[in-house]
Design a protein around this motif. Sequence first.
Motif, mmCIF file in Angstrom:
data_model
loop_
_atom_site.group_PDB
_atom_site.id
_atom_site.type_symbol
_atom_site.label_atom_id
_atom_site.label_comp_id
_atom_site.label_asym_id
_atom_site.label_seq_id
_atom_site.Cartn_x
_atom_site.Cartn_y
_atom_site.Cartn_z
ATOM 1 N N ALA A 241 12.357 -2.664 -2.398
ATOM 2 C CA ALA A 241 11.673 -1.620 -3.374
ATOM 3 C C ALA A 241 10.220 -1.818 -3.733
ATOM 4 C CB ALA A 241 12.658 -1.793 -4.495
ATOM 5 N N ILE A 242 9.512 -0.754 -3.535
ATOM 6 C CA ILE A 242 8.206 -0.753 -3.852
ATOM 7 C C ILE A 242 7.558 0.172 -4.692
ATOM 8 C CG2 ILE A 242 5.805 -0.631 -2.873
ATOM 9 C CD1 ILE A 242 6.807 -1.284 -0.032
ATOM 10 N N ILE A 243 6.918 -0.064 -5.873
ATOM 11 C CA ILE A 243 6.591 0.796 -6.679
ATOM 12 C C ILE A 243 5.000 0.965 -6.456
ATOM 13 C CG2 ILE A 243 5.998 1.267 -9.188
ATOM 14 C CD1 ILE A 243 8.524 -0.273 -9.869
ATOM 15 N N SER A 244 4.594 2.279 -6.264
ATOM 16 C CA SER A 244 3.359 2.609 -5.951
ATOM 17 C C SER A 244 2.687 3.584 -7.132
ATOM 18 C CB SER A 244 3.144 3.493 -4.751
ATOM 19 O OG SER A 244 1.672 4.170 -4.281
ATOM 20 N N VAL A 245 1.579 3.154 -7.641
ATOM 21 C CA VAL A 245 1.048 3.934 -8.749
ATOM 22 C C VAL A 245 -0.329 4.419 -8.268
ATOM 23 C CG1 VAL A 245 0.044 3.733 -11.100
ATOM 24 C CG2 VAL A 245 1.979 2.147 -10.518
ATOM 25 N N GLN A 246 -0.582 5.653 -8.603
ATOM 26 C CA GLN A 246 -1.552 6.508 -8.072
ATOM 27 C C GLN A 246 -2.214 7.006 -9.216
ATOM 28 O OE1 GLN A 246 -1.619 10.041 -5.198
ATOM 29 N NE2 GLN A 246 -3.070 8.771 -4.006
#
Length: 206
Positions: free
Chosen positions: A121-126
């Motif tokens: 599980a990868i959490i990507s914040v943009q």
Amino acid sequence: MAKRDIPEINAGSMADIAFLLLIFFLVTTTMDTDSGVFRKLPEKPDPNAPKPDVKQRNIFEVNINRFDELLIEDEPAKITDVRQMAIDFIDNGAGRSAEGKICDYCEGAKEESSSEHPAKAIISVQTAQTTSYGMYISVQNELLAAYTELRNRYARKYLTGKYRGLSYEDLLKIQKADKENLDVKAAIEKVKKAYPEILADAKPIK
């Protein structure tokens, strides 16, 4: 004719007054100082870990636009939604890890559209270039709190021996007081391995 004496000016009192004024200004003047935000930084990834083959379902996309509006998985959301949505994604447990292990400790819904395993599980914040720093920090804090909540639950349920029933935060306090304690270090690593913290900052949008 007698020479007229010129009176001298006593400058001693003037020096005292100047000194007192200097002290007054030093005591009363305020100086601007740089202030920071207390925040725990994301954990450093293992440099020897192989680069994973990332599937789209294993990426949890968090976007903050230039108006500080929040989108999670392309849907409008509030800051109060971030933590629970992140927990649901990380703890989904619908598949296997890279080593082929099933997440038998996950309590999620096991949806096929969500993450396969906490280790994937990868959490990507943009963000946008004009996103406020305060909003970014608030989102990051909620994401870190999601990991902490999952780790606390795992530690209380699955740790045995003298650390049985303790939370992840309890273990960190013990380690802080006794940094040479190898047992608590091993317990912390076990919890981290169950729920590895994988946070990524995507390139800001203009």
